[in-house]
Design a protein around this motif. Structure first.
Motif, short mmCIF file in Angstrom:
data_model
loop_
_atom_site.label_atom_id
_atom_site.label_comp_id
_atom_site.label_asym_id
_atom_site.label_seq_id
_atom_site.Cartn_x
_atom_site.Cartn_y
_atom_site.Cartn_z
N GLY A 206 -5.90 -16.49 16.56
CA GLY A 206 -6.80 -15.52 17.18
C GLY A 206 -6.55 -14.08 16.80
O GLY A 206 -7.32 -13.19 17.17
N LYS A 207 -5.49 -13.82 16.04
CA LYS A 207 -5.11 -12.44 15.74
C LYS A 207 -5.94 -11.81 14.61
O LYS A 207 -6.19 -10.61 14.60
CB LYS A 207 -3.63 -12.38 15.37
CG LYS A 207 -2.69 -12.78 16.49
CD LYS A 207 -1.24 -12.75 16.00
CE LYS A 207 -0.28 -13.18 17.11
NZ LYS A 207 1.13 -13.20 16.63
N GLY A 208 -6.32 -12.60 13.62
CA GLY A 208 -6.92 -12.06 12.41
C GLY A 208 -5.87 -11.79 11.35
O GLY A 208 -4.66 -11.92 11.59
N VAL A 209 -6.30 -11.44 10.16
CA VAL A 209 -5.41 -11.25 9.03
C VAL A 209 -5.05 -9.78 8.87
O VAL A 209 -5.73 -8.88 9.37
CB VAL A 209 -6.03 -11.78 7.72
CG1 VAL A 209 -6.30 -13.27 7.82
CG2 VAL A 209 -7.33 -11.02 7.37
N ASP A 210 -3.95 -9.53 8.15
CA ASP A 210 -3.52 -8.16 7.89
C ASP A 210 -4.43 -7.46 6.88
O ASP A 210 -4.74 -6.28 7.02
CB ASP A 210 -2.08 -8.15 7.35
CG ASP A 210 -1.09 -8.70 8.35
OD1 ASP A 210 -0.81 -8.00 9.35
OD2 ASP A 210 -0.61 -9.84 8.15
N VAL A 211 -4.85 -8.22 5.85
CA VAL A 211 -5.62 -7.64 4.75
C VAL A 211 -6.68 -8.64 4.30
O VAL A 211 -6.41 -9.86 4.24
CB VAL A 211 -4.71 -7.30 3.55
CG1 VAL A 211 -5.52 -6.77 2.37
CG2 VAL A 211 -3.64 -6.27 3.95
N VAL A 212 -7.88 -8.15 4.00
CA VAL A 212 -8.90 -8.95 3.33
C VAL A 212 -9.08 -8.40 1.92
O VAL A 212 -9.19 -7.19 1.73
CB VAL A 212 -10.26 -8.92 4.07
CG1 VAL A 212 -11.31 -9.70 3.27
CG2 VAL A 212 -10.13 -9.49 5.46
N MET A 213 -9.11 -9.29 0.93
CA MET A 213 -9.40 -8.94 -0.46
C MET A 213 -10.71 -9.61 -0.84
O MET A 213 -10.76 -10.83 -0.97
CB MET A 213 -8.24 -9.38 -1.36
CG MET A 213 -6.91 -8.74 -1.01
SD MET A 213 -5.54 -9.33 -2.04
CE MET A 213 -4.17 -8.38 -1.35
N ASP A 214 -11.76 -8.81 -1.00
CA ASP A 214 -13.12 -9.35 -1.08
C ASP A 214 -13.84 -8.84 -2.31
O ASP A 214 -14.21 -7.66 -2.39
CB ASP A 214 -13.89 -8.95 0.18
CG ASP A 214 -15.27 -9.59 0.28
OD1 ASP A 214 -15.74 -10.14 -0.72
OD2 ASP A 214 -15.87 -9.54 1.38
N SER A 224 -15.81 -10.46 6.72
CA SER A 224 -14.48 -9.97 6.35
C SER A 224 -13.97 -8.98 7.37
O SER A 224 -12.80 -9.05 7.80
CB SER A 224 -14.54 -9.32 4.97
OG SER A 224 -14.77 -10.27 3.96
N LEU A 225 -14.81 -8.05 7.80
CA LEU A 225 -14.40 -7.10 8.84
C LEU A 225 -14.01 -7.84 10.12
O LEU A 225 -13.02 -7.49 10.78
CB LEU A 225 -15.52 -6.10 9.13
CG LEU A 225 -15.90 -5.12 8.02
CD1 LEU A 225 -17.02 -4.20 8.51
CD2 LEU A 225 -14.71 -4.30 7.54
N ASP A 226 -14.79 -8.86 10.46
CA ASP A 226 -14.53 -9.61 11.69
C ASP A 226 -13.28 -10.48 11.60
O ASP A 226 -12.82 -11.01 12.62
CB ASP A 226 -15.74 -10.48 12.03
CG ASP A 226 -16.95 -9.67 12.48
OD1 ASP A 226 -16.76 -8.53 12.93
OD2 ASP A 226 -18.08 -10.18 12.36
N SER A 227 -12.74 -10.65 10.41
CA SER A 227 -11.54 -11.47 10.21
C SER A 227 -10.24 -10.67 10.31
O SER A 227 -9.15 -11.25 10.27
CB SER A 227 -11.60 -12.16 8.85
OG SER A 227 -12.71 -13.02 8.76
N LEU A 228 -10.35 -9.36 10.38
CA LEU A 228 -9.17 -8.50 10.37
C LEU A 228 -8.59 -8.30 11.76
O LEU A 228 -9.32 -8.23 12.76
CB LEU A 228 -9.52 -7.13 9.79
CG LEU A 228 -9.65 -7.05 8.27
CD1 LEU A 228 -10.38 -5.78 7.87
CD2 LEU A 228 -8.29 -7.13 7.59
N LYS A 229 -7.27 -8.17 11.81
CA LYS A 229 -6.62 -7.77 13.05
C LYS A 229 -6.78 -6.26 13.23
O LYS A 229 -7.09 -5.55 12.26
CB LYS A 229 -5.14 -8.17 13.04
CG LYS A 229 -4.30 -7.47 11.99
CD LYS A 229 -2.81 -7.75 12.13
CE LYS A 229 -2.47 -9.22 12.11
NZ LYS A 229 -1.01 -9.46 12.07
N PRO A 230 -6.57 -5.72 14.43
CA PRO A 230 -6.61 -4.28 14.60
C PRO A 230 -5.67 -3.57 13.62
O PRO A 230 -4.57 -4.05 13.34
CB PRO A 230 -6.16 -4.09 16.05
CG PRO A 230 -6.58 -5.35 16.73
CD PRO A 230 -6.36 -6.43 15.70
N LEU A 231 -6.14 -2.47 13.07
CA LEU A 231 -5.43 -1.67 12.07
C LEU A 231 -5.36 -2.37 10.71
O LEU A 231 -4.65 -1.92 9.81
CB LEU A 231 -4.02 -1.29 12.53
CG LEU A 231 -3.92 -0.55 13.87
CD1 LEU A 231 -2.46 -0.28 14.21
CD2 LEU A 231 -4.69 0.76 13.83
#
Length: 324
Positions: A206-214, A224-231
């Protein structure tokens, strides 16, 4: 004279033409290189189509490997007879030989073939800057990587594994997902099977990822934005499905103070010393066995239009090369 692929107008693969062009002698800061193999990349499609406009007529291609035939004044890192490879501006690598700036042409180690060199420079140095020059990444971090079974993606899967980074990939078929897993992805999601964002959230507790590479662009951007954790950091580095539409900066705030960047390889390699250091890092990864360059498609130069059609249709995996 050298057979060279050019375009005289932007358009589909049918605008690609092969002509004989004079090669000439290198001037100061230049080399003449005889190519053995040329690389194929999505940026070639962007330039041909006009997404990245070129002045006409334009030679095509950004990546190749071969042998140095002549060296201009002031070039000290290469000599006649050296094996070499590059990813560099200006376009013009789809050819038998060319004169070009020497700064981004890199000596190719003996343990790496011309075919590997032509398939790895643009893709591999892209992965190098994504993992080491864009945002801090460390062992234990989690990355979402779209198109994980492509040429850049398969290198990224292996690179992540070698750095202790958890890579969640996406791909368009189960076979492509398996390919990404075989190359080091911790997980791979077939994005045609449903809500891939929900699956990313599930895989990260439920946290999301640190970085998306798209590098996909329009089709994956919001997810991709919705997959990121805060910050978290969104790295948008390509437009395979089309350019990302304009959006309000407030969307980054509402999702948890996200960060976003749109880098290019050619900014990172603009300085000679940076380019050579990035290439050496890539070569070391390959020579150590941490990264294997997978070449799944080979086309003769005169079938370059078919090669680009296959790339655009997402019918390729790994890298594609043009044989001379």
């Amino acid at each position: 004279m050298a057979r060279t692929v050019i375009i005289e107008e932007h358009g589909g693969p049918e605008v690609l033409k092969i002509v004989d062009r004079p090669v000439g002698e290198p001037g100061p800061g230049q080399v003449r290189i005889a190519h053995k193999v040329c690389g194929l990349n999505f940026i070639d499609v962007y330039q041909r189509s006009g997404l990245y406009p070129l002045q006409m007529p334009a030679a095509m291609g950004m990546e190749a490997a071969g042998v140095i035939e002549a060296v201009g004044e002031g070039v000290t890192h290469l000599k006649v007879g050296d094996r070499a490879a590059y990813a560099a501006m200006p376009p013009g690598s789809y050819c038998e030989a060319r004169v070009m700036p020497a700064a981004q042409v890199c000596p190719l180690p003996e343990g790496i073939s011309f075919e590997q060199g032509a398939a790895m420079m643009l893709k591999g140095m892209t992965v190098e800057y994504l993992f080491h020059r864009t945002t801090p990444l460390k062992a234990g971090d989690t990355v979402l990587f779209h198109a994980a079974a492509g040429g850049v993606g398969l290198i990224a899967c292996q690179w992540a594994r070698s750095e202790g980074i958890t890579l969640i990939g996406t791909a368009g078929t189960d076979d492509k997902c398996q390919l990404a897993l075989d190359h080091g992805a911790a997980h791979c999601i077939n994005y045609r099977d449903g809500d891939w964002v929900a699956k990313v959230r599930e895989l990260t507790g439920g946290k999301g990822v640190d970085v998306v590479m798209d590098a996909v662009g329009a089709d994956t951007f919001k997810g991709s934005l919705d997959s990121l954790k805060p910050l978290g950091m969104m790295i948008s580095f390509g437009n395979a499905s089309g350019p990302v539409a304009p959006f309000g900066l407030a969307e980054l705030a509402s999702r948890g103070s996200l960060k976003i960047t749109r880098p290019t390889l050619f900014t990172h390699i603009a300085k000679h010393e940076d380019c050579q250091a990035m290439a050496k890092h890539l070569f070391d990864k390959v020579l150590s066995g941490d990264v294997t360059i997978r070449i799944d498609q080979r086309f003769p130069l005169d079938q370059v239009a078919d090669a680009q059609r296959a790339l655009e249709a997402r019918q390729t995996t790994g890298s594609t090369v043009l044989e001379l």
